[in-house]
Write a protein that holds these residues in place. Sequence first.
Motif, PDB file in Angstrom:
ATOM      1  N   ILE A 288       0.832  -1.207   0.000  1.00 36.07           N
ATOM      2  CA  ILE A 288       0.000   0.000   0.000  1.00 36.07           C
ATOM      3  C   ILE A 288       0.868   1.260   0.000  1.00 36.07           C
ATOM      4  CG2 ILE A 288      -0.291   0.090   2.511  1.00 36.07           C
ATOM      5  CD1 ILE A 288      -3.204   1.062   1.929  1.00 36.07           C
ATOM      6  N   GLY A 289       2.037   1.182   0.582  1.00 38.08           N
ATOM      7  CA  GLY A 289       2.952   2.327   0.590  1.00 38.08           C
ATOM      8  C   GLY A 289       3.335   2.772  -0.808  1.00 38.08           C
ATOM      9  N   THR A 290       3.402   1.831  -1.743  1.00 40.95           N
ATOM     10  CA  THR A 290       3.730   2.179  -3.126  1.00 40.95           C
ATOM     11  C   THR A 290       2.655   3.090  -3.702  1.00 40.95           C
ATOM     12  OG1 THR A 290       4.903   0.103  -3.474  1.00 40.95           O
ATOM     13  CG2 THR A 290       4.105   1.244  -5.436  1.00 40.95           C
ATOM     14  N   TYR A 291       1.380   2.770  -3.456  1.00 37.87           N
ATOM     15  CA  TYR A 291       0.309   3.608  -4.010  1.00 37.87           C
ATOM     16  C   TYR A 291       0.126   4.909  -3.240  1.00 37.87           C
ATOM     17  CZ  TYR A 291      -1.080   1.318  -8.158  1.00 37.87           C
ATOM     18  OH  TYR A 291      -1.065   0.861  -9.443  1.00 37.87           O
ATOM     19  N   ILE A 292       0.414   4.881  -1.956  1.00 39.42           N
ATOM     20  CA  ILE A 292       0.394   6.149  -1.219  1.00 39.42           C
ATOM     21  C   ILE A 292       1.454   7.080  -1.793  1.00 39.42           C
ATOM     22  CG2 ILE A 292       0.919   7.197   1.027  1.00 39.42           C
ATOM     23  CD1 ILE A 292      -0.570   4.805   2.296  1.00 39.42           C
ATOM     24  N   GLU A 293       2.633   6.530  -2.084  1.00 43.85           N
ATOM     25  CA  GLU A 293       3.701   7.322  -2.702  1.00 43.85           C
ATOM     26  C   GLU A 293       3.286   7.803  -4.091  1.00 43.85           C
ATOM     27  OE1 GLU A 293       6.454   8.511  -1.559  1.00 43.85           O
ATOM     28  OE2 GLU A 293       7.587   9.029  -3.338  1.00 43.85           O
ATOM     29  N   LEU A 294       2.654   6.929  -4.884  1.00 50.48           N
ATOM     30  CA  LEU A 294       2.195   7.331  -6.221  1.00 50.48           C
ATOM     31  C   LEU A 294       1.193   8.482  -6.136  1.00 50.48           C
ATOM     32  CD1 LEU A 294       1.721   3.934  -8.088  1.00 50.48           C
ATOM     33  CD2 LEU A 294       3.256   5.792  -8.740  1.00 50.48           C
ATOM     34  N   VAL A 295       0.249   8.374  -5.206  1.00 48.03           N
ATOM     35  CA  VAL A 295      -0.756   9.427  -5.042  1.00 48.03           C
ATOM     36  C   VAL A 295      -0.095  10.723  -4.583  1.00 48.03           C
ATOM     37  CG1 VAL A 295      -2.743  10.152  -3.656  1.00 48.03           C
ATOM     38  CG2 VAL A 295      -2.696   7.864  -4.667  1.00 48.03           C
ATOM     39  N   GLN A 296       0.774  10.620  -3.601  1.00 44.72           N
ATOM     40  CA  GLN A 296       1.436  11.814  -3.069  1.00 44.72           C
ATOM     41  C   GLN A 296       2.298  12.496  -4.131  1.00 44.72           C
ATOM     42  OE1 GLN A 296       4.047  11.079   0.289  1.00 44.72           O
ATOM     43  NE2 GLN A 296       3.454  13.019   1.196  1.00 44.72           N
ATOM     44  N   LYS A 297       3.131  11.730  -4.814  1.00 43.04           N
ATOM     45  CA  LYS A 297       3.985  12.303  -5.857  1.00 43.04           C
ATOM     46  C   LYS A 297       3.149  12.795  -7.041  1.00 43.04           C
ATOM     47  CE  LYS A 297       7.867  12.448  -6.173  1.00 43.04           C
ATOM     48  NZ  LYS A 297       8.638  13.667  -5.993  1.00 43.04           N
ATOM     49  N   GLY A 298       2.084  12.072  -7.357  1.00 43.57           N
ATOM     50  CA  GLY A 298       1.213  12.494  -8.443  1.00 43.57           C
ATOM     51  C   GLY A 298       0.579  13.846  -8.163  1.00 43.57           C
ATOM     52  N   GLN A 299       0.124  14.040  -6.942  1.00 42.99           N
ATOM     53  CA  GLN A 299      -0.468  15.335  -6.574  1.00 42.99           C
ATOM     54  C   GLN A 299       0.600  16.428  -6.524  1.00 42.99           C
ATOM     55  OE1 GLN A 299      -3.630  16.182  -6.399  1.00 42.99           O
ATOM     56  NE2 GLN A 299      -4.303  14.094  -6.822  1.00 42.99           N
ATOM     57  N   GLN A 300       1.772  16.096  -6.001  1.00 40.86           N
ATOM     58  CA  GLN A 300       2.863  17.085  -5.948  1.00 40.86           C
ATOM     59  C   GLN A 300       3.273  17.502  -7.358  1.00 40.86           C
ATOM     60  OE1 GLN A 300       4.307  18.577  -3.193  1.00 40.86           O
ATOM     61  NE2 GLN A 300       5.265  19.873  -4.732  1.00 40.86           N
ATOM     62  N   ASP A 301       3.421  16.533  -8.237  1.00 39.31           N
ATOM     63  CA  ASP A 301       3.809  16.838  -9.621  1.00 39.31           C
ATOM     64  C   ASP A 301       2.696  17.580 -10.361  1.00 39.31           C
ATOM     65  OD1 ASP A 301       6.233  15.664  -9.152  1.00 39.31           O
ATOM     66  OD2 ASP A 301       5.811  13.831 -10.260  1.00 39.31           O
ATOM     67  N   SER A 302       1.442  17.232 -10.073  1.00 38.54           N
ATOM     68  CA  SER A 302       0.327  17.956 -10.686  1.00 38.54           C
ATOM     69  C   SER A 302       0.341  19.417 -10.247  1.00 38.54           C
ATOM     70  CB  SER A 302      -1.016  17.317 -10.302  1.00 38.54           C
ATOM     71  OG  SER A 302      -1.170  16.061 -10.918  1.00 38.54           O
ATOM     72  N   ALA A 303       0.573  19.658  -8.971  1.00 36.94           N
ATOM     73  CA  ALA A 303       0.642  21.039  -8.472  1.00 36.94           C
ATOM     74  C   ALA A 303       1.746  21.801  -9.188  1.00 36.94           C
ATOM     75  CB  ALA A 303       0.877  21.042  -6.961  1.00 36.94           C
TER      76      ALA A 303
ATOM     77  N   PHE B 157      -0.694   9.363   6.275  1.00 34.01           N
ATOM     78  CA  PHE B 157      -0.867   7.983   5.813  1.00 34.01           C
ATOM     79  C   PHE B 157       0.447   7.425   5.266  1.00 34.01           C
ATOM     80  CE2 PHE B 157      -5.025   9.973   5.630  1.00 34.01           C
ATOM     81  CZ  PHE B 157      -5.755   9.094   6.410  1.00 34.01           C
ATOM     82  N   ALA B 158       1.273   8.275   4.696  1.00 37.71           N
ATOM     83  CA  ALA B 158       2.601   7.841   4.241  1.00 37.71           C
ATOM     84  C   ALA B 158       3.439   7.400   5.435  1.00 37.71           C
ATOM     85  CB  ALA B 158       3.290   8.970   3.482  1.00 37.71           C
ATOM     86  N   GLU B 159       3.290   8.106   6.548  1.00 38.97           N
ATOM     87  CA  GLU B 159       4.014   7.717   7.763  1.00 38.97           C
ATOM     88  C   GLU B 159       3.426   6.446   8.363  1.00 38.97           C
ATOM     89  OE1 GLU B 159       3.827  11.173  10.251  1.00 38.97           O
ATOM     90  OE2 GLU B 159       4.906  12.400   8.793  1.00 38.97           O
ATOM     91  N   LYS B 160       2.105   6.348   8.367  1.00 37.98           N
ATOM     92  CA  LYS B 160       1.434   5.194   8.963  1.00 37.98           C
ATOM     93  C   LYS B 160       1.744   3.899   8.222  1.00 37.98           C
ATOM     94  CE  LYS B 160      -3.251   3.582  10.124  1.00 37.98           C
ATOM     95  NZ  LYS B 160      -4.679   3.946  10.109  1.00 37.98           N
ATOM     96  N   TYR B 161       1.772   3.961   6.906  1.00 39.48           N
ATOM     97  CA  TYR B 161       1.953   2.738   6.124  1.00 39.48           C
ATOM     98  C   TYR B 161       3.353   2.641   5.535  1.00 39.48           C
ATOM     99  CZ  TYR B 161      -3.060   2.056   6.539  1.00 39.48           C
ATOM    100  OH  TYR B 161      -4.332   1.852   7.030  1.00 39.48           O
ATOM    101  N   SER B 162       4.305   3.272   6.168  1.00 41.23           N
ATOM    102  CA  SER B 162       5.717   3.261   5.768  1.00 41.23           C
ATOM    103  C   SER B 162       5.909   3.366   4.267  1.00 41.23           C
ATOM    104  CB  SER B 162       6.444   2.027   6.313  1.00 41.23           C
ATOM    105  OG  SER B 162       6.017   0.861   5.683  1.00 41.23           O
TER     106      SER B 162
END
Length: 152
Positions: free
Chosen positions: A3-18, A55-60
């Motif tokens: 799940i951490g892989t998709y949390i990272e994808l979502v986080q980076k995706g939003q950061q890159d979109s911004a 959530f990135a911290e919670k799910y490493s």
Amino acid sequence: MHIGTYIELVQKGQQDSAEAFLLVSAKHAAEPDIKEMCKLLASWSQLLVEKIKPFAEKYSEEKDNEPDRLLKDFFEQNRKGALALLRDLHDLWLMANEANVSAIILRQAAQGLRDKELMQLCDELEKKSERQISWLLTRMKSAAPQVLIAAA
């Protein structure tokens, strides 16, 4: 657990979109609606980046740079002219769809874990991404006839 892989994808995706929305806002600031609307849509993505951090911290968090590839591939090109705005909006639309599908997939995992807070965040991610996608599509439809037929 991945799940951490998709949390990272979502986080980076939003950061890159911004970052991409801000680049397009600055590059096409002469267009009446582009400057302010892209800044607004960037602010939504920046807010979502902050909301997903717990959530990135919670799910490493696992590290994955795939969304960065999109930002580099799309916006390092030196486009000019009327077609540049249409192509930049098209690229933003692709990035917003990537962020949306990542949130949809993450929501499925959140349901499996019965993590209600993560499900609520995924709902918000999907709603904001859908609004970004809708605006981008409407703006591209508006620009396309002028750019593709009338401009020379």
